[in-house]
Design an enzyme around this catalytic site. Structure first.
Site, PDB file in Angstrom:
ATOM      1  N   ASP A 265      -3.034   9.467  -9.637  1.00  0.00           N
ATOM      2  CA  ASP A 265      -3.146   8.426  -8.599  1.00  0.00           C
ATOM      3  C   ASP A 265      -4.557   8.437  -8.018  1.00  0.00           C
ATOM      4  OD1 ASP A 265      -1.935   6.427  -6.842  1.00  0.00           O
ATOM      5  OD2 ASP A 265      -2.225   7.903  -5.237  1.00  0.00           O
ATOM      6  N   HIS A 302      -4.625   4.991  -6.350  1.00  0.00           N
ATOM      7  CA  HIS A 302      -4.557   5.619  -5.011  1.00  0.00           C
ATOM      8  C   HIS A 302      -3.536   4.898  -4.120  1.00  0.00           C
ATOM      9  CE1 HIS A 302      -7.117   8.581  -2.557  1.00  0.00           C
ATOM     10  NE2 HIS A 302      -5.941   8.451  -1.965  1.00  0.00           N
TER      11      HIS A 302
HETATM   12  P1  NAD Z   1      -2.260  20.154   3.736  1.00  0.00           P
HETATM   13  O1  NAD Z   1      -3.525  20.585   4.384  1.00  0.00           O
HETATM   14  O2  NAD Z   1      -1.014  20.050   4.548  1.00  0.00           O
HETATM   15  O3  NAD Z   1      -1.932  21.143   2.515  1.00  0.00           O
HETATM   16  C1  NAD Z   1      -2.892  21.589   1.611  1.00  0.00           C
HETATM   17  C2  NAD Z   1      -2.426  22.939   1.088  1.00  0.00           C
HETATM   18  O4  NAD Z   1      -3.347  23.344   0.084  1.00  0.00           O
HETATM   19  C3  NAD Z   1      -2.387  24.035   2.169  1.00  0.00           C
HETATM   20  O5  NAD Z   1      -1.154  24.712   2.126  1.00  0.00           O
HETATM   21  C4  NAD Z   1      -3.554  24.936   1.783  1.00  0.00           C
HETATM   22  O6  NAD Z   1      -3.316  26.313   2.110  1.00  0.00           O
HETATM   23  C5  NAD Z   1      -3.591  24.734   0.272  1.00  0.00           C
HETATM   24  N1  NAD Z   1      -4.860  25.130  -0.311  1.00  0.00           N
HETATM   25  C6  NAD Z   1      -6.090  25.071   0.231  1.00  0.00           C
HETATM   26  N2  NAD Z   1      -6.997  25.549  -0.629  1.00  0.00           N
HETATM   27  C7  NAD Z   1      -6.307  25.924  -1.735  1.00  0.00           C
HETATM   28  C8  NAD Z   1      -6.688  26.506  -2.966  1.00  0.00           C
HETATM   29  N3  NAD Z   1      -7.964  26.829  -3.214  1.00  0.00           N
HETATM   30  N4  NAD Z   1      -5.721  26.759  -3.879  1.00  0.00           N
HETATM   31  C9  NAD Z   1      -4.428  26.461  -3.615  1.00  0.00           C
HETATM   32  N5  NAD Z   1      -4.006  25.911  -2.459  1.00  0.00           N
HETATM   33  C10 NAD Z   1      -4.947  25.657  -1.541  1.00  0.00           C
HETATM   34  O7  NAD Z   1      -2.582  18.781   3.017  1.00  0.00           O
HETATM   35  P2  NAD Z   1      -1.530  17.661   2.541  1.00  0.00           P
HETATM   36  O8  NAD Z   1      -1.247  16.731   3.658  1.00  0.00           O
HETATM   37  O9  NAD Z   1      -0.406  18.322   1.841  1.00  0.00           O
HETATM   38  O10 NAD Z   1      -2.435  16.857   1.503  1.00  0.00           O
HETATM   39  C11 NAD Z   1      -2.886  17.442   0.303  1.00  0.00           C
HETATM   40  C12 NAD Z   1      -3.951  16.547  -0.304  1.00  0.00           C
HETATM   41  O11 NAD Z   1      -3.323  15.327  -0.722  1.00  0.00           O
HETATM   42  C13 NAD Z   1      -5.012  16.079   0.709  1.00  0.00           C
HETATM   43  O12 NAD Z   1      -6.069  16.994   0.757  1.00  0.00           O
HETATM   44  C14 NAD Z   1      -5.451  14.757   0.168  1.00  0.00           C
HETATM   45  O13 NAD Z   1      -6.605  14.981  -0.614  1.00  0.00           O
HETATM   46  C15 NAD Z   1      -4.307  14.311  -0.729  1.00  0.00           C
HETATM   47  N6  NAD Z   1      -3.669  13.056  -0.309  1.00  0.00           N
HETATM   48  C16 NAD Z   1      -3.566  12.032  -1.203  1.00  0.00           C
HETATM   49  C17 NAD Z   1      -2.932  10.851  -0.849  1.00  0.00           C
HETATM   50  C18 NAD Z   1      -2.753   9.698  -1.815  1.00  0.00           C
HETATM   51  O14 NAD Z   1      -2.447   8.577  -1.389  1.00  0.00           O
HETATM   52  N7  NAD Z   1      -2.912   9.913  -3.109  1.00  0.00           N
HETATM   53  C19 NAD Z   1      -2.435  10.699   0.460  1.00  0.00           C
HETATM   54  C20 NAD Z   1      -2.549  11.773   1.348  1.00  0.00           C
HETATM   55  C21 NAD Z   1      -3.175  12.939   0.957  1.00  0.00           C
END
Ligand code: NAD
Length: 339
Positions: A265, A302
């Protein structure tokens, strides 16, 4: 209705008709002045910012040090991201210039997690192909063979808000869920998710789904070396950020059938493509064209966040963040404040 906010102007960038609709609706309870630009915010467009205290940006706006310097000279005090990820903002430069930065940390994790499931099920059961086939009165099943997701091993990288929602969905489908994160989530462990070192997860997953943020540690997490560790025929799903995947390595993996399915996505060079109608253009990006030529690759632009519930929450939380920062109050959602 709050009548004191109409002196605060918010300039929105990268806006689409649906952004205007949801923000105008949410703003009935706030009464800010809203100004909408369709262009991305970046060095090329920063000069349109005029007499505004707040800029509101999205995933592909480029908030570089150069842009921040101009925003600071123009008196901008707040950069409000209407998304969760913030890899496109030079946070240190904002801090140096005294500009507050906020985001919407968790507007609807389920929206993204459910889209990851949609990618998995479409790639697996080929409903996209079946739809077209049946419309042409081709009722044959040849080439549509799928697999049961039940009992498969799903590897989840990043078990924050979205990864957590995704793990619950996959547990509900009867999968074995293995996870990798810097911090294990006790709630998920109690539900049966097991945490493992990354290598072990890569070696065992039938389906791998990325839910960690993009940063220096995670850039090109999926690369030639990590792909070689995976099971032959693995399904890789990325709804997080494009640069988690080295596109060239994935193309080689798909050509060798080491990767059996790819659902994305997000895409590393998406800022030149996504959210635009380029149907009459000649696409200059050969990598996305190559990816889209594989029958076992599914690309969405996206849209994982794109549900009614998520857009309502994004608009409400963004305007609440701006209201609280403008009044120098602590944010109700602590994780929303980045600087
Ligand atoms: P979040 O901050 O709640 O969770 C991220 C998790 O990743 C945390 O638990 C963190 O500890 C972990 N993490 C950090 N570094 C890491 C590493 N090196 N290895 C493994 N795990 C690691 O974020 P979220 O709300 O769950 O969102 C995750 C990602 O999704 C966002 O960063 C964003 O880029 C993406 N996102 C995409 C869309 C979309 O429409 N496609 C929408 C929202 C978010």
């Amino acid at each position: 209705m709050n009548t004191t906010n109409d002196s605060i102007k918010i300039s929105f960038f990268s806006t689409k008709p649906y952004d205007k609709d949801f923000f105008n609706d949410a703003n009935k309870a706030f009464n800010f002045q809203l100004e909408f630009f369709e262009t991305h915010l970046g060095p090329h467009s920063v000069n349109v910012v005029n007499n505004t205290q707040v800029v509101c940006v999205f995933v592909n706006d480029k908030i570089t040090t150069e842009v921040i310097e101009v925003l600071a000279t123009k008196g901008v005090k707040i950069i409000a991201l209407r998304c969760a990820g913030f890899n496109n903002v030079e946070i240190a430069a904002c801090k140096e210039k005294g500009i507050k930065v906020c985001r919407v940390p968790a507007y609807s994790p389920e929206a993204v997690a459910e889209h990851a499931l949609a990618l998995i099920m479409t790639l697996n059961r080929k409903t996209n192909k079946a739809y077209n086939r049946v419309r042409e009165q081709n009722f044959s099943l040849n080439g549509l063979l799928g697999f049961n997701v039940h009992n498969k091993t799903v590897g989840v990288i990043g078990t924050g808000n979205i990864g957590h929602a995704f793990c619950k969905i996959m547990l509900g489908l009867g999968c074995k869920v293995m996870a990798f994160d810097l911090i294990a989530n006790k709630d998920l462990e109690a539900m049966g998710v097991t945490y493992h070192p990354l290598v072990e997860l890569l070696q065992n997953a039938d389906i791998l789904s990325l839910h960690c943020p993009l940063n220096e540690q995670t850039k090109h997490l999926i690369n030639v070396t990590t792909i070689a560790l995976m099971k032959k025929g693995v399904m890789i799903i990325n709804t997080s950020r494009g640069a988690l995947i080295d596109t060239h390595a994935v193309i080689v993996g798909l050509k060798k059938a080491q990767i059996g399915y790819l659902g994305i996505d997000v895409y590393e060079q998406e800022d030149k493509l996504f959210f635009k109608d380029l149907s009459s253009d000649i696409i200059q990006d050969d990598d996305i064209q190559r990816l889209m030529s594989f029958p076992n690759v599914l690309v969405t632009a996206h849209q994982a966040f794109f549900t009614k519930e998520a857009l309502e929450e994004i608009a409400h939380v963004t305007l609440t963040n701006i209201l609280e920062l403008s009044a120098a109050k602590p944010l109700s959602i602590k994780a929303a404040l980045l600087v």
